[in-house]
Write an enzyme that holds these catalytic residues in place. Structure first.
Site, PDB file in Angstrom:
ATOM      1  N   HIS A 113      60.934  27.927   5.082  1.00 47.07           N
ATOM      2  CA  HIS A 113      61.220  28.317   6.054  1.00 47.07           C
ATOM      3  C   HIS A 113      60.495  29.905   6.670  1.00 47.07           C
ATOM      4  O   HIS A 113      59.732  30.286   5.445  1.00 47.07           O
ATOM      5  CB  HIS A 113      62.855  28.699   6.159  1.00 47.07           C
ATOM      6  N   LYS A 137      63.791  33.821   9.467  1.00 48.46           N
ATOM      7  CA  LYS A 137      65.081  32.959   8.841  1.00 48.46           C
ATOM      8  C   LYS A 137      65.836  34.338   7.600  1.00 48.46           C
ATOM      9  O   LYS A 137      65.316  34.793   6.709  1.00 48.46           O
ATOM     10  CB  LYS A 137      64.640  31.881   8.259  1.00 48.46           C
TER      11      LYS A 137
END
EC number: 1.17.1.8
Length: 233
Positions: free
Chosen positions: A131, A135
């Site tokens: 990600h 995040k």
């Protein structure tokens, strides 16, 4: 359809644009400092708020009989309480760790493959998720859902980010640039490997899935999942 947005960050703004493009109306944009909320005009609420606010936002909607679509993570210790309040107030609720249509199909493929591989103990499973660097949760909610899908259909007992035991799924979590989200499941033996993988090209798929779920839930009562929305049962 009149949609209320609980949380108006990047995801909220993307949901707004997709909802408007699909002919819906945004009747409220609720943020942390919003003091008064008018529930009377809402056909459905879409919640991508802060974890600290999610439970109160969601349950207030139920108390006003407003159906809720929620993708907020970090509050699920109160998930069962929220479901009870939904049922007690004759409302409707869909929670998903990921609303992407492709990811939800991937969830089903993951479970099906886990069932097929259960008796083939020469293969060892592992997972990798990538990600963007902003995040905060690690592993992602999507990765945890994938791990649970394997655990529920195999002899694995849990998952771990580091130093996984023989009966645990090892998860590697990477944070790279602005990567929207990539998840891969790998079954490896001495002679070959089998891999399934989902790669998000952008975040629009997550927002579109939430709007489609909102369209589906209007007029319904009960607790549902994206399997119901996509008729994957």
């Amino acid at each position: 359809m009149n949609i209320a947005l609980f949380g108006y960050g990047k995801m909220g703004k993307m949901i707004e644009q997709i909802a408007l493009d699909r002919g819906h109306k945004i009747v409220a944009k609720i943020e942390v400092d919003t003091k008064e909320i008018d529930f009377s005009q809402m056909d459905v609420a879409i919640d991508f708020s802060m974890p600290s606010a999610a439970y109160e936002n969601i349950t207030k909607c139920f108390e006003h009989k407003v159906p809720v679509i929620s993708g907020t993570t970090g509050w699920l210790d109160k998930f069962e309480e929220a479901k009870k309040i939904c049922t007690d107030n004759d409302s409707a609720f869909i929670y998903a760790s990921n609303f992407s249509l492709g990811v939800n199909i991937f969830f089903e493929l993951n479970q099906y493959l886990a069932k097929m591989m259960k008796s083939l103990d020469q293969y060892k499973v592992s997972m990798e998720e990538i990600h963007h660097t902003r995040k905060l949760d690690e592993p992602s909610g999507t990765a945890i859902t994938l791990a649970e899908g394997i655990i529920n259909n195999s002899d694995y007992k849990g998952w771990k980010l580091e130093n996984a035991a023989e009966n645990e799924i090892p998860i590697t979590a990477k944070r790279i640039g602005m990567t929207p989200g990539t998840h891969s499941i790998d079954y490896t033996s001495k002679v070959d490997s089998i891999e399934i993988k989902h790669t998000a090209h952008n975040r629009e798929g997550f927002a579109l899935g939430a709007v489609i779920a909102a369209e589906w839930i209007k007029g319904k009562k009960g607790i549902f999942t994206m399997k119901d929305v996509l008729n994957l049962g």
